[in-house]
Design a protein around this motif. Structure first.
Motif, PDB file in Angstrom:
ATOM      1  N   ASP A  53      21.223  38.449  48.622  1.00  0.00           N
ATOM      2  CA  ASP A  53      20.628  38.331  49.474  1.00  0.00           C
ATOM      3  C   ASP A  53      22.276  37.251  50.108  1.00  0.00           C
ATOM      4  O   ASP A  53      22.207  35.925  49.452  1.00  0.00           O
ATOM      5  CB  ASP A  53      19.626  37.500  49.598  1.00  0.00           C
ATOM      6  CG  ASP A  53      19.510  37.044  50.679  1.00  0.00           C
ATOM      7  OD1 ASP A  53      20.819  37.030  52.197  1.00  0.00           O
ATOM      8  OD2 ASP A  53      18.648  35.792  51.249  1.00  0.00           O
ATOM      9  N   GLY A  54      23.250  38.202  50.764  1.00  0.00           N
ATOM     10  CA  GLY A  54      24.209  37.395  51.589  1.00  0.00           C
ATOM     11  C   GLY A  54      24.155  36.100  52.555  1.00  0.00           C
ATOM     12  O   GLY A  54      25.225  35.540  53.005  1.00  0.00           O
ATOM     13  N   SER A  55      23.237  36.089  53.413  1.00  0.00           N
ATOM     14  CA  SER A  55      22.190  35.247  54.225  1.00  0.00           C
ATOM     15  C   SER A  55      22.415  34.127  54.032  1.00  0.00           C
ATOM     16  O   SER A  55      23.611  33.542  54.853  1.00  0.00           O
ATOM     17  CB  SER A  55      21.570  34.960  54.979  1.00  0.00           C
ATOM     18  OG  SER A  55      20.949  35.095  53.941  1.00  0.00           O
ATOM     19  N   ASP A  56      22.732  32.632  53.237  1.00  0.00           N
ATOM     20  CA  ASP A  56      23.667  31.577  53.213  1.00  0.00           C
ATOM     21  C   ASP A  56      24.661  31.128  51.976  1.00  0.00           C
ATOM     22  O   ASP A  56      25.299  30.524  51.766  1.00  0.00           O
ATOM     23  CB  ASP A  56      22.493  30.585  51.820  1.00  0.00           C
ATOM     24  CG  ASP A  56      20.800  30.844  53.406  1.00  0.00           C
ATOM     25  OD1 ASP A  56      21.101  31.078  54.131  1.00  0.00           O
ATOM     26  OD2 ASP A  56      20.423  30.569  52.423  1.00  0.00           O
ATOM     27  N   GLY A  57      25.734  33.027  52.249  1.00  0.00           N
ATOM     28  CA  GLY A  57      26.698  32.800  51.091  1.00  0.00           C
ATOM     29  C   GLY A  57      25.946  33.126  49.497  1.00  0.00           C
ATOM     30  O   GLY A  57      24.726  32.241  49.185  1.00  0.00           O
ATOM     31  N   ARG A  58      27.070  34.064  48.940  1.00  0.00           N
ATOM     32  CA  ARG A  58      26.362  34.518  47.527  1.00  0.00           C
ATOM     33  C   ARG A  58      26.849  32.723  46.516  1.00  0.00           C
ATOM     34  O   ARG A  58      27.934  32.280  46.764  1.00  0.00           O
ATOM     35  CB  ARG A  58      27.025  36.034  47.266  1.00  0.00           C
ATOM     36  CG  ARG A  58      26.094  36.405  48.292  1.00  0.00           C
ATOM     37  CD  ARG A  58      26.844  37.243  47.824  1.00  0.00           C
ATOM     38  NE  ARG A  58      26.090  39.409  48.452  1.00  0.00           N
ATOM     39  CZ  ARG A  58      25.921  39.851  48.929  1.00  0.00           C
ATOM     40  NH1 ARG A  58      27.462  39.209  50.259  1.00  0.00           N
ATOM     41  NH2 ARG A  58      25.509  40.478  49.766  1.00  0.00           N
ATOM     42  N   SER A  59      26.470  32.712  45.547  1.00  0.00           N
ATOM     43  CA  SER A  59      25.948  31.799  44.771  1.00  0.00           C
ATOM     44  C   SER A  59      26.244  32.880  43.313  1.00  0.00           C
ATOM     45  O   SER A  59      25.693  34.063  43.025  1.00  0.00           O
ATOM     46  CB  SER A  59      25.325  30.759  44.518  1.00  0.00           C
ATOM     47  OG  SER A  59      24.182  31.495  44.092  1.00  0.00           O
ATOM     48  N   TYR A  60      26.884  31.951  42.220  1.00  0.00           N
ATOM     49  CA  TYR A  60      26.521  33.234  41.213  1.00  0.00           C
ATOM     50  C   TYR A  60      25.572  33.267  40.030  1.00  0.00           C
ATOM     51  O   TYR A  60      24.807  31.878  40.732  1.00  0.00           O
ATOM     52  CB  TYR A  60      27.604  32.152  39.898  1.00  0.00           C
ATOM     53  CG  TYR A  60      28.194  32.732  38.616  1.00  0.00           C
ATOM     54  CD1 TYR A  60      28.528  33.914  39.033  1.00  0.00           C
ATOM     55  CD2 TYR A  60      27.042  31.479  37.953  1.00  0.00           C
ATOM     56  CE1 TYR A  60      28.279  34.111  36.742  1.00  0.00           C
ATOM     57  CE2 TYR A  60      27.244  31.875  36.335  1.00  0.00           C
ATOM     58  CZ  TYR A  60      27.606  33.044  35.616  1.00  0.00           C
ATOM     59  OH  TYR A  60      27.093  33.830  34.541  1.00  0.00           O
TER      60      TYR A  60
ATOM     61  N   ARG B 293      37.521  52.680  38.303  1.00  0.00           N
ATOM     62  CA  ARG B 293      38.822  51.796  39.494  1.00  0.00           C
ATOM     63  C   ARG B 293      38.285  51.134  39.023  1.00  0.00           C
ATOM     64  O   ARG B 293      37.657  50.651  37.994  1.00  0.00           O
ATOM     65  CB  ARG B 293      37.493  52.359  41.041  1.00  0.00           C
ATOM     66  CG  ARG B 293      37.918  53.313  42.174  1.00  0.00           C
ATOM     67  CD  ARG B 293      37.221  53.142  43.430  1.00  0.00           C
ATOM     68  NE  ARG B 293      36.193  52.153  43.688  1.00  0.00           N
ATOM     69  CZ  ARG B 293      35.277  52.573  43.816  1.00  0.00           C
ATOM     70  NH1 ARG B 293      34.558  53.914  44.590  1.00  0.00           N
ATOM     71  NH2 ARG B 293      34.179  51.820  44.651  1.00  0.00           N
ATOM     72  N   PRO B 294      39.487  50.361  39.603  1.00  0.00           N
ATOM     73  CA  PRO B 294      39.360  48.272  39.008  1.00  0.00           C
ATOM     74  C   PRO B 294      38.974  47.985  39.605  1.00  0.00           C
ATOM     75  O   PRO B 294      38.198  47.727  40.252  1.00  0.00           O
ATOM     76  CB  PRO B 294      40.545  48.305  39.745  1.00  0.00           C
ATOM     77  CG  PRO B 294      41.644  49.715  40.215  1.00  0.00           C
ATOM     78  CD  PRO B 294      40.563  50.751  40.389  1.00  0.00           C
ATOM     79  N   THR B 295      38.494  47.611  38.153  1.00  0.00           N
ATOM     80  CA  THR B 295      37.798  46.063  38.609  1.00  0.00           C
ATOM     81  C   THR B 295      37.911  44.417  38.553  1.00  0.00           C
ATOM     82  O   THR B 295      39.016  44.061  38.987  1.00  0.00           O
ATOM     83  CB  THR B 295      37.042  45.559  36.919  1.00  0.00           C
ATOM     84  OG1 THR B 295      37.015  46.850  36.413  1.00  0.00           O
ATOM     85  CG2 THR B 295      36.014  44.930  37.224  1.00  0.00           C
ATOM     86  N   ILE B 296      37.144  44.618  39.858  1.00  0.00           N
ATOM     87  CA  ILE B 296      37.495  43.633  40.548  1.00  0.00           C
ATOM     88  C   ILE B 296      36.279  41.776  40.376  1.00  0.00           C
ATOM     89  O   ILE B 296      34.813  42.254  39.834  1.00  0.00           O
ATOM     90  CB  ILE B 296      37.505  43.140  42.284  1.00  0.00           C
ATOM     91  CG1 ILE B 296      36.261  44.372  43.149  1.00  0.00           C
ATOM     92  CG2 ILE B 296      38.972  44.719  42.658  1.00  0.00           C
ATOM     93  CD1 ILE B 296      36.686  44.236  44.711  1.00  0.00           C
ATOM     94  N   GLY B 297      36.948  40.895  40.613  1.00  0.00           N
ATOM     95  CA  GLY B 297      35.531  40.344  40.939  1.00  0.00           C
ATOM     96  C   GLY B 297      33.884  39.983  41.636  1.00  0.00           C
ATOM     97  O   GLY B 297      34.183  40.698  42.479  1.00  0.00           O
ATOM     98  N   HIS B 298      33.567  39.291  40.723  1.00  0.00           N
ATOM     99  CA  HIS B 298      31.930  39.808  41.531  1.00  0.00           C
ATOM    100  C   HIS B 298      31.298  39.512  42.802  1.00  0.00           C
ATOM    101  O   HIS B 298      30.609  39.571  43.199  1.00  0.00           O
ATOM    102  CB  HIS B 298      30.629  40.022  40.161  1.00  0.00           C
ATOM    103  CG  HIS B 298      30.195  38.235  39.388  1.00  0.00           C
ATOM    104  ND1 HIS B 298      31.593  38.225  38.897  1.00  0.00           N
ATOM    105  CD2 HIS B 298      30.096  37.754  39.915  1.00  0.00           C
ATOM    106  CE1 HIS B 298      31.797  36.748  38.320  1.00  0.00           C
ATOM    107  NE2 HIS B 298      30.353  36.490  39.005  1.00  0.00           N
ATOM    108  N   LEU B 299      32.184  38.290  43.089  1.00  0.00           N
ATOM    109  CA  LEU B 299      32.258  37.241  44.498  1.00  0.00           C
ATOM    110  C   LEU B 299      32.598  37.414  45.314  1.00  0.00           C
ATOM    111  O   LEU B 299      33.327  36.954  46.413  1.00  0.00           O
ATOM    112  CB  LEU B 299      32.314  36.142  44.079  1.00  0.00           C
ATOM    113  CG  LEU B 299      30.961  35.123  43.211  1.00  0.00           C
ATOM    114  CD1 LEU B 299      30.978  34.417  42.711  1.00  0.00           C
ATOM    115  CD2 LEU B 299      29.633  35.619  44.080  1.00  0.00           C
ATOM    116  N   ASP B 300      34.046  38.323  45.248  1.00  0.00           N
ATOM    117  CA  ASP B 300      35.399  38.707  46.047  1.00  0.00           C
ATOM    118  C   ASP B 300      34.881  39.101  47.558  1.00  0.00           C
ATOM    119  O   ASP B 300      33.089  40.553  47.287  1.00  0.00           O
ATOM    120  CB  ASP B 300      36.247  39.908  45.391  1.00  0.00           C
ATOM    121  CG  ASP B 300      37.131  40.795  46.095  1.00  0.00           C
ATOM    122  OD1 ASP B 300      37.090  41.132  46.984  1.00  0.00           O
ATOM    123  OD2 ASP B 300      38.092  40.879  45.301  1.00  0.00           O
ATOM    124  N   PRO B 301      34.772  38.911  48.459  1.00  0.00           N
ATOM    125  CA  PRO B 301      34.318  39.276  49.528  1.00  0.00           C
ATOM    126  C   PRO B 301      34.399  41.135  49.195  1.00  0.00           C
ATOM    127  O   PRO B 301      33.631  41.525  50.420  1.00  0.00           O
ATOM    128  CB  PRO B 301      35.156  39.155  50.700  1.00  0.00           C
ATOM    129  CG  PRO B 301      36.521  38.022  49.746  1.00  0.00           C
ATOM    130  CD  PRO B 301      36.302  38.374  48.269  1.00  0.00           C
TER     131      PRO B 301
END
Ligand SMILES: Cc1ncc(COP(=O)(O)O)c(C=O)c1O
Length: 383
Positions: free
Chosen positions: A232-239, A22-30
């Motif tokens: 851990d998505g609870s505080d927003g994801r960071s790189y 499948r097409p690659t998308i960004g690792h922080l894409d919602p």
């Protein structure tokens, strides 16, 4: 195309191959972070746990092993490590590299970890903090009683680190019920995704040990306190690092397939295929290394008949039948073949191919085997 019946990787299902493409998308894409949450839930299902810290590490099973030891062992910590094959030895390397003190409890290769020996070691080392062992020893084809070993560790207030690289998805594995504190696996065995990711899960007790550390985790990449900023998505994801997006698509699909089949059905399938393979091999006059009481269905160690050039057999299987089986590892090199029945490779068609190919090859080499009986014996189990 190869048929993979070695110790891993196993055959990857076309559905998983399709997902990888499948097409690659960004690792922080919602859209991707939603899939990450699903992967965590599906891994919890596979492991049998409610552990919040359940993620795939972005590297193969060895990195999952290192994640557990690097995060949980602090300099000076005493760790009892049970060794009955190659991977228990590797655990000791990890303990010592993390600055820990390893106390090794040895069992014969081809036998299960002996709970009485672990009990003696725990009594002799009241200052031990962790017990580590391999649930499914891929080097020998032996499964150990993880529930009993974890219960002993708990009685002595030790955390447990368990290698489930070969057990996840293939044989019963119940992280919460058995009280496992830290566990790691791989994608290329009974999950039948490509190699390169390592699911791990940490109990609350293990997370507390991590939080109470006095020394920083020596590895930046594997430090879970940093990795969780991404997972851990609870505080927003960071790189943290660029996650292997397509490999995670593949893992997601393979975990969906496991949930569709159901854990119990997957365990039953591995068991039935194993019984069929062994019936065929024994009808051919071959013998198994491991006692039936602790044999792994997904990894079958077959004794090499006297006078047979084992490497030549494997080469012929590959050249004439496009079939891969595994060689012996470490102390068992030259003594056994390792036939994997893992995930998507654990099928009736593969068993019949393997028996036919092995019989034809061994007979052509004038090996001392019985011909003409293996297929019928396997079919009787397959029904
Ligand atoms: C029991 C066990 N532990 C750890 C590993 C290491 O996994 P990987 O080769 O994916 O790094 C393996 C690989 O075969 C294994 O079988």
């Amino acid at each position: 195309m190869r048929v993979l019946m070695g110790p891993g990787p196993s055959d990857v299902h076309p559905r998983v191959l399709g997902a990888l493409a499948r097409p690659t998308i960004g690792h922080l894409d919602p859209a991707f972070t939603g899939l990450m949450d699903e992967i965590k839930d599906l891994l919890r299902y596979g492991f049998g746990t409610a552990n919040a810290l359940t993620i795939p590490v972005s590297a193969p099973g060895s990195a999952g092993m290192e994640t557990c030891f690097a995060n949980l062992v602090e300099p000076g910590d005493k760790v009892i490590v049970c060794q009955n094959g190659v991977f228990g030895m590797r655990m000791q390397e990890n303990i010592e590299r993390a600055g820990g003190v390893a106390v090794a409890v040895q069992d014969e290769w081809g036998e299960a970890v002996d709970a009485d020996k672990l009990s003696d070691a725990l009594k002799a080392n009241p200052d031990a903090k962790i017990v580590a062992f391999v649930h499914a020893e891929t080097s020998t084809g032996v499964g150990s009683d993880a529930a009993a070993l974890c219960a002993l560790a708990r009685q002595h207030d030790c955390l447990t680190i368990v290698d489930a690289v070969t057990s996840l998805g293939g044989t019963p594995l119940k992280v919460d019920e058995w009280g496992i504190d830290a566990i790691y696996s791989g994608t290329q065995k009974c999950l039948s995704a490509p190699p390169g990711l390592s699911p791990v899960s940490f109990s609350d007790r293990a997370v507390k040990k991590l939080q109470d550390r006095k020394h920083r985790v020596q590895s930046w990449f594997l430090d879970l306190s940093l990795v969780m900023g991404y997972w851990d998505g609870s505080d927003g994801r960071s790189y943290h690092h660029t996650a292997p997006v397509n490999a995670l698509y593949g893992l997601h699909e393979s975990l969906l397939m496991l949930r569709e089949e159901g854990l119990q059905a997957a365990w039953d399938r591995h068991d039935k295929m194993h019984r069929a393979l062994v019936a065929g091999l024994e009808a051919m006059g071959l013998s198994m290394l491991v006692d039936p009481a602790c044999r792994l269905p997904q990894l079958n160690a077959v004794c090499i008949p006297d006078g047979v050039d084992e490497a030549a057999v494997r080469q012929r299987l590959l050249a004439d039948y496009s079939l891969e089986i595994g060689a012996g590892l470490g102390a068992l090199a030259g003594k056994v073949w390792r036939i994997g029945l893992m995930g998507n490779s654990a099928t009736a068609a593969n068993i019949l191919l393997c028996l036919d190919a092995l019989e034809g090859t061994l007979a052509a080499m004038q090996a001392p085997i019985i011909t003409g009986k293996a297929t019928a014996a396997a079919q009787q189990v397959l029904g």
